[in-house]
Design a protein around this motif. Sequence first.
Motif, PDB file in Angstrom:
ATOM      1  N   THR A 159       3.985   6.046  -5.072  1.00  0.00           N
ATOM      2  CA  THR A 159       4.166   6.128  -6.522  1.00  0.00           C
ATOM      3  C   THR A 159       3.102   7.035  -7.124  1.00  0.00           C
ATOM      4  OG1 THR A 159       4.796   3.811  -6.363  1.00  0.00           O
ATOM      5  CG2 THR A 159       4.617   4.739  -8.562  1.00  0.00           C
ATOM      6  N   ALA A 160       1.847   6.841  -6.721  1.00  0.00           N
ATOM      7  CA  ALA A 160       0.774   7.674  -7.272  1.00  0.00           C
ATOM      8  C   ALA A 160       1.043   9.139  -6.967  1.00  0.00           C
ATOM      9  CB  ALA A 160      -0.562   7.236  -6.678  1.00  0.00           C
ATOM     10  N   HIS A 161       1.538   9.371  -5.787  1.00  0.00           N
ATOM     11  CA  HIS A 161       1.846  10.739  -5.357  1.00  0.00           C
ATOM     12  C   HIS A 161       2.922  11.361  -6.233  1.00  0.00           C
ATOM     13  CE1 HIS A 161       1.629  13.894  -2.372  1.00  0.00           C
ATOM     14  NE2 HIS A 161       2.950  13.983  -2.401  1.00  0.00           N
ATOM     15  N   VAL A 162       3.989  10.592  -6.455  1.00  0.00           N
ATOM     16  CA  VAL A 162       5.101  11.095  -7.267  1.00  0.00           C
ATOM     17  C   VAL A 162       4.637  11.397  -8.686  1.00  0.00           C
ATOM     18  CG1 VAL A 162       7.304  10.453  -8.302  1.00  0.00           C
ATOM     19  CG2 VAL A 162       6.881   9.944  -5.927  1.00  0.00           C
ATOM     20  N   VAL A 163       3.795  10.524  -9.228  1.00  0.00           N
ATOM     21  CA  VAL A 163       3.285  10.731 -10.589  1.00  0.00           C
ATOM     22  C   VAL A 163       2.480  12.031 -10.628  1.00  0.00           C
ATOM     23  CG1 VAL A 163       1.665   9.878 -12.317  1.00  0.00           C
ATOM     24  CG2 VAL A 163       3.283   8.321 -11.261  1.00  0.00           C
ATOM     25  N   GLU A 219       0.838  -1.219   0.000  1.00  0.00           N
ATOM     26  CA  GLU A 219       0.000   0.000   0.000  1.00  0.00           C
ATOM     27  C   GLU A 219       0.852   1.239   0.000  1.00  0.00           C
ATOM     28  OE1 GLU A 219      -3.521  -1.040   2.846  1.00  0.00           O
ATOM     29  OE2 GLU A 219      -3.301   1.132   2.624  1.00  0.00           O
ATOM     30  N   GLU A 220       1.843   1.227   0.911  1.00  0.00           N
ATOM     31  CA  GLU A 220       2.693   2.404   1.039  1.00  0.00           C
ATOM     32  C   GLU A 220       3.337   2.734  -0.294  1.00  0.00           C
ATOM     33  OE1 GLU A 220       5.250   2.021   4.576  1.00  0.00           O
ATOM     34  OE2 GLU A 220       6.542   3.393   3.449  1.00  0.00           O
ATOM     35  N   VAL A 221       3.824   1.676  -0.953  1.00  0.00           N
ATOM     36  CA  VAL A 221       4.535   1.894  -2.214  1.00  0.00           C
ATOM     37  C   VAL A 221       3.613   2.465  -3.277  1.00  0.00           C
ATOM     38  CG1 VAL A 221       5.621   0.702  -4.130  1.00  0.00           C
ATOM     39  CG2 VAL A 221       6.329   0.186  -1.821  1.00  0.00           C
ATOM     40  N   THR A 222       2.414   1.888  -3.400  1.00  0.00           N
ATOM     41  CA  THR A 222       1.517   2.372  -4.451  1.00  0.00           C
ATOM     42  C   THR A 222       1.082   3.808  -4.154  1.00  0.00           C
ATOM     43  OG1 THR A 222      -0.266   1.229  -3.298  1.00  0.00           O
ATOM     44  CG2 THR A 222       0.630   0.152  -5.243  1.00  0.00           C
ATOM     45  N   HIS A 223       0.861   4.109  -2.887  1.00  0.00           N
ATOM     46  CA  HIS A 223       0.499   5.494  -2.537  1.00  0.00           C
ATOM     47  C   HIS A 223       1.598   6.455  -2.912  1.00  0.00           C
ATOM     48  CE1 HIS A 223      -2.932   5.116   0.607  1.00  0.00           C
ATOM     49  NE2 HIS A 223      -3.328   4.961  -0.626  1.00  0.00           N
ATOM     50  N   LEU A 256      15.797   4.007  -8.512  1.00  0.00           N
ATOM     51  CA  LEU A 256      15.612   2.564  -8.669  1.00  0.00           C
ATOM     52  C   LEU A 256      15.991   2.170 -10.094  1.00  0.00           C
ATOM     53  CD1 LEU A 256      12.227   1.188  -7.302  1.00  0.00           C
ATOM     54  CD2 LEU A 256      14.532   0.657  -6.559  1.00  0.00           C
ATOM     55  N   SER A 257      16.121   0.871 -10.350  1.00  0.00           N
ATOM     56  CA  SER A 257      16.392   0.444 -11.727  1.00  0.00           C
ATOM     57  C   SER A 257      15.117   0.601 -12.553  1.00  0.00           C
ATOM     58  CB  SER A 257      16.839  -1.016 -11.750  1.00  0.00           C
ATOM     59  OG  SER A 257      15.743  -1.855 -11.492  1.00  0.00           O
ATOM     60  N   VAL A 258      15.294   0.675 -13.864  1.00  0.00           N
ATOM     61  CA  VAL A 258      14.148   0.889 -14.755  1.00  0.00           C
ATOM     62  C   VAL A 258      13.141  -0.252 -14.636  1.00  0.00           C
ATOM     63  CG1 VAL A 258      13.448   1.127 -17.149  1.00  0.00           C
ATOM     64  CG2 VAL A 258      15.524   2.222 -16.359  1.00  0.00           C
ATOM     65  N   ILE A 259      13.657  -1.464 -14.555  1.00  0.00           N
ATOM     66  CA  ILE A 259      12.771  -2.627 -14.472  1.00  0.00           C
ATOM     67  C   ILE A 259      11.885  -2.530 -13.239  1.00  0.00           C
ATOM     68  CG2 ILE A 259      12.768  -5.073 -13.922  1.00  0.00           C
ATOM     69  CD1 ILE A 259      14.731  -5.589 -15.973  1.00  0.00           C
ATOM     70  N   LEU A 260      12.489  -2.169 -12.091  1.00  0.00           N
ATOM     71  CA  LEU A 260      11.711  -2.114 -10.871  1.00  0.00           C
ATOM     72  C   LEU A 260      10.727  -0.962 -10.878  1.00  0.00           C
ATOM     73  CD1 LEU A 260      14.172  -3.177  -8.057  1.00  0.00           C
ATOM     74  CD2 LEU A 260      12.300  -4.418  -9.070  1.00  0.00           C
ATOM     75  N   SER A 261      11.139   0.185 -11.449  1.00  0.00           N
ATOM     76  CA  SER A 261      10.180   1.298 -11.480  1.00  0.00           C
ATOM     77  C   SER A 261       8.997   0.935 -12.350  1.00  0.00           C
ATOM     78  CB  SER A 261      10.809   2.579 -12.014  1.00  0.00           C
ATOM     79  OG  SER A 261      12.161   2.533 -11.964  1.00  0.00           O
ATOM     80  N   LYS A 262       9.286   0.218 -13.446  1.00  0.00           N
ATOM     81  CA  LYS A 262       8.179  -0.190 -14.315  1.00  0.00           C
ATOM     82  C   LYS A 262       7.197  -1.050 -13.531  1.00  0.00           C
ATOM     83  CE  LYS A 262       7.371  -1.853 -18.958  1.00  0.00           C
ATOM     84  NZ  LYS A 262       7.950  -2.553 -20.074  1.00  0.00           N
ATOM     85  N   GLU A 263       7.761  -1.997 -12.751  1.00  0.00           N
ATOM     86  CA  GLU A 263       6.891  -2.868 -11.961  1.00  0.00           C
ATOM     87  C   GLU A 263       6.065  -2.066 -10.973  1.00  0.00           C
ATOM     88  OE1 GLU A 263       6.219  -5.917 -12.468  1.00  0.00           O
ATOM     89  OE2 GLU A 263       7.694  -6.073 -14.070  1.00  0.00           O
ATOM     90  N   ARG A 264       6.698  -1.067 -10.376  1.00  0.00           N
ATOM     91  CA  ARG A 264       5.959  -0.228  -9.413  1.00  0.00           C
ATOM     92  C   ARG A 264       4.791   0.465 -10.081  1.00  0.00           C
ATOM     93  NH1 ARG A 264       9.415   2.550  -4.656  1.00  0.00           N
ATOM     94  NH2 ARG A 264      10.202   0.545  -3.948  1.00  0.00           N
ATOM     95  N   LEU A 265       5.048   1.037 -11.253  1.00  0.00           N
ATOM     96  CA  LEU A 265       3.977   1.745 -11.955  1.00  0.00           C
ATOM     97  C   LEU A 265       2.859   0.786 -12.327  1.00  0.00           C
ATOM     98  CD1 LEU A 265       6.169   4.100 -14.128  1.00  0.00           C
ATOM     99  CD2 LEU A 265       4.518   4.803 -12.403  1.00  0.00           C
ATOM    100  N   LEU A 266       3.244  -0.396 -12.787  1.00  0.00           N
ATOM    101  CA  LEU A 266       2.214  -1.376 -13.176  1.00  0.00           C
ATOM    102  C   LEU A 266       1.371  -1.778 -11.977  1.00  0.00           C
ATOM    103  CD1 LEU A 266       4.268  -3.612 -15.638  1.00  0.00           C
ATOM    104  CD2 LEU A 266       2.408  -2.062 -16.196  1.00  0.00           C
ATOM    105  N   LEU A 267       2.047  -1.955 -10.838  1.00  0.00           N
ATOM    106  CA  LEU A 267       1.335  -2.342  -9.626  1.00  0.00           C
ATOM    107  C   LEU A 267       0.368  -1.247  -9.208  1.00  0.00           C
ATOM    108  CD1 LEU A 267       2.247  -5.003  -8.415  1.00  0.00           C
ATOM    109  CD2 LEU A 267       2.973  -3.734  -6.427  1.00  0.00           C
ATOM    110  N   THR A 268       0.857  -0.007  -9.246  1.00  0.00           N
ATOM    111  CA  THR A 268       0.002   1.110  -8.851  1.00  0.00           C
ATOM    112  C   THR A 268      -1.176   1.218  -9.802  1.00  0.00           C
ATOM    113  OG1 THR A 268       2.068   2.184  -8.248  1.00  0.00           O
ATOM    114  CG2 THR A 268       0.081   3.509  -8.097  1.00  0.00           C
ATOM    115  N   GLU A 269      -0.923   0.926 -11.076  1.00  0.00           N
ATOM    116  CA  GLU A 269      -2.019   0.972 -12.040  1.00  0.00           C
ATOM    117  C   GLU A 269      -3.058  -0.084 -11.698  1.00  0.00           C
ATOM    118  OE1 GLU A 269      -2.513   0.601 -16.856  1.00  0.00           O
ATOM    119  OE2 GLU A 269      -1.218  -0.786 -15.770  1.00  0.00           O
ATOM    120  N   LYS A 270      -2.556  -1.252 -11.263  1.00  0.00           N
ATOM    121  CA  LYS A 270      -3.460  -2.356 -10.959  1.00  0.00           C
ATOM    122  C   LYS A 270      -4.463  -1.967  -9.874  1.00  0.00           C
ATOM    123  CE  LYS A 270      -2.768  -7.337 -10.725  1.00  0.00           C
ATOM    124  NZ  LYS A 270      -1.792  -8.374 -10.442  1.00  0.00           N
ATOM    125  N   GLY A 329      -5.358   1.024  -9.301  1.00  0.00           N
ATOM    126  CA  GLY A 329      -6.127   2.192  -9.722  1.00  0.00           C
ATOM    127  C   GLY A 329      -5.498   3.521  -9.373  1.00  0.00           C
ATOM    128  N   GLY A 330      -4.232   3.503  -8.955  1.00  0.00           N
ATOM    129  CA  GLY A 330      -3.616   4.753  -8.552  1.00  0.00           C
ATOM    130  C   GLY A 330      -3.167   5.613  -9.722  1.00  0.00           C
TER     131      GLY A 330
END
Lengths: 381, 245
Positions: A322-326, A316-320, A343-357, A359-360
Motif C-alpha cells: 500500500t505504501a508503495h502504491v501511494v 506487513e506485505e499489505v502495508t508495504h 478492492l471495495s472502498v471500505i476495504l481500501s480505506k482500512e488498508r490505508l488506515l492500517l498502513t498509516e498506523k 507509519g507507512g
Amino acid sequence: MNRFQWGETTADHGESHITSQTGVALYDGNDKTNFVGGVLGLTTHRLMWKENYGKSTAICLPLSLVKSLEEQPSGFAKSAKIVVYLQEPVAGQPSGPASFSKYDFIRLSFRDSGESEFYRYFKQALQDKKWEDKVLPPSRPAQGGRHRPGIVGIERSIQQKQKQTDSSINQSFQDLKQLMDKAQEMVTLSKTIVSKIKDRQGDITEDETVKFKAYLLSMGIPNPVTRETHGTGDSYYKELARELASVLKKPIKECGGMMTVTDVYCRVNRARGMELLSPEDLLNACDLFEMLRLPVRLRTFDSGVKVLQLSNHSEEEVTHKTAHVVEENGSLTAEELAQLIGLSVILSKERLLLTEKVGGVCRDDSEEGLRFYPNLFLTKT
Amino acid sequence: MRRRGAGVAAIKNKNLAQAKYKDKGNEIAEDQITQMTKQMETFKTYLEDFAAKHKDEIKKSPDFRSQFQEMCASVGVDPLASSKGFWAEMLGVGDFYYELGVQIIEVCLATSHRNGGLISIEELREKLLKSRSKKSQDVSYDDLLRAIKKLKALGNGFTVLTVGQTYMIQSVPGELSLDHTTIIQQAQSTGHISKSQLIKDLKWEEERANRALNYMVKEGLVWVDDQTGSDRQFWFPSLFSANTS
C-alpha cells in the motif's frame, strides 16, 4: 367493586374464553385494592380476575353490567389502564368481595403490558353481547342448519359469515397469544436455570450445560452464560464453519485476500436460496475458525468493520504494498486506491488506515476528503 | 431467645449447612433441566400446531408479523436469533427476514456512492419493492427496521437514525452525532440548507455549524453548491424527493 361476584372460572353453557393477561391490578374507581398482580380473563359473558393461573376461583364481573370503556395510555411510571364504567348492580346478586363502593367505575392496570390488545377484545366482546343469545340447554339434541325463511334468514347468514371471518382473525391472534404464554413459561424456567448455573459454575455437568445452551438457541432466548463451553459443544456451528471455509476460500482469494462479513453474508445466503443463515449464526461459526484451524480468519478493525481474511495473509506485505502504491501515485484517497487495486472502498480505506498506523503513509484531512501521502517524516528526516 | 452460636463450631456448621443447600440446589437444578426437556417437547408440538394454521399468514400479513415480533420481544425471545431455532425452522420467519437483509445490503451498496451511505427508509423500501418479484410479499417499515437491526452485528455499521418523523438508514461505519442528525432534520423539507440558515434557525455558533457541515461533506453525505453566490448551499442526496416517486 361491589359489582364483582365470587365465581368459578369454568365456563357456563355457551360461554367461551377469549383471552387472558397476567400482571393486572384492579382499582376501585381511583382507590387501590388488594387485587394486584393477577390474571385477568375475558370470556364472552364475564370479566374475571384471579390470583394466578392455578386457581379456579375468581372474582367475576358480568359483561352486561359494563356501560362503556375508556383507555388511559401509559405514562411515566404509570402503566396503561382501561377504565370500565359500570351500571347499577342488580339486586339479589351473589356475594362478592365488596358490598359497597362509592364509585361507578373500576380501572384495570396492565403492569405487564398487553393493554391495547385486551381493550380490543373487551370492546369486541361488549359489541357481540353473546350473553344475550338464547342458549339451548345441552340436553336437547343439536339441530343442524335451521332454515329461516325470508330476509331474516339472509340477514342471519350474512351475520354468521361476518362473525366467522372476525373469529378467524381473532382466532389467529388468540392462537398467537396462547403460543406466547407457553413461550413465556419457557423463558421463566430458563431464567431460573441460568441463575443456578451462574451461581455454581462447576457443579452442573458439561453435557447438561451444552444441552441447556442448545435449548436457549432453539427458543431464541439470549444466552447470558459465558462462552467457556463454546468450543466443546455446538456441532452445528462446527459443521457450518467448515462448510463456510471451503466455500469461501476461492472467492476471498479472488478479492485480494479479504472480504467484509456483510459481503460474505450476502454471497452465502444468495447461494443457499433456502434455509438462510442469520447474521448471528454466521458470526458464531466464524468465531470457530481459529480453533478448528481453518484457512480463513475473522478479523475486526478499529472502526468496527469485520472481515474474513485468509490466514496466510501477511499484514506487513499489505502495508508495504500500500505504501508503495501511494508513493507511485503521489497521493491517494480511499476511492482512488479502490479503483487501482480492485478492492471495495471500505476495504481500501482500512488498508490505508492500517498502513498509516505503522507509519507507512501520512494523512491529509481536509473538507475535500481524506487523502494519504507517503510518510516523508519518517523517510526524509 | 436462642443464643446465636459463636466461634469455630458455628462457622463449621454454617459451612456444612451451605454445602447441604448446594447439594439440594443441584438436585433441584437437575430436575429443572429434565423438566425443561419435557416442556421443550410440549412447546414444540404447540408451535407445530400454530405453524400448520398460521405459517402462511405470517408470510402474507405485515400486521400479523409485527404483532408476532412484538409479543416475542415482550416475552424475551428472539425468533430471528438463529436459523436453527424453532421459530425459523417451523414458521419460516427466519428466511423472510434474512433474505430481506440481503436485499437491503444490496440496495445500500448500490446507492452509497451517490448518498454517502445514508438513505431514507422510504427510498429504501421503494427500491426494495421494485427489485422484489411481483408475487413476493409486501414489506412494511416494521419489517425493514427489524431486518436492519439484525444486520448491525455484521460490522458494516448498519444503524437506524431517527430524523424528525422518519428514519434514515446508515450503512457505512462512522459516527453521526446529534448535531449531524439535527442538520439533516432541518434540511428535510427542501433537501438542502445553507450555513447561515442553520445558524439562524438553530442559534449555533459559526464554528459549530462549520464543523458539522464539513464532516458531512468529507463523508460524502452532502454536496456543496456554490452556484448561488456567496451563500454556499449544502444538498443531501439522501433527502432528494426525486428518489421516492
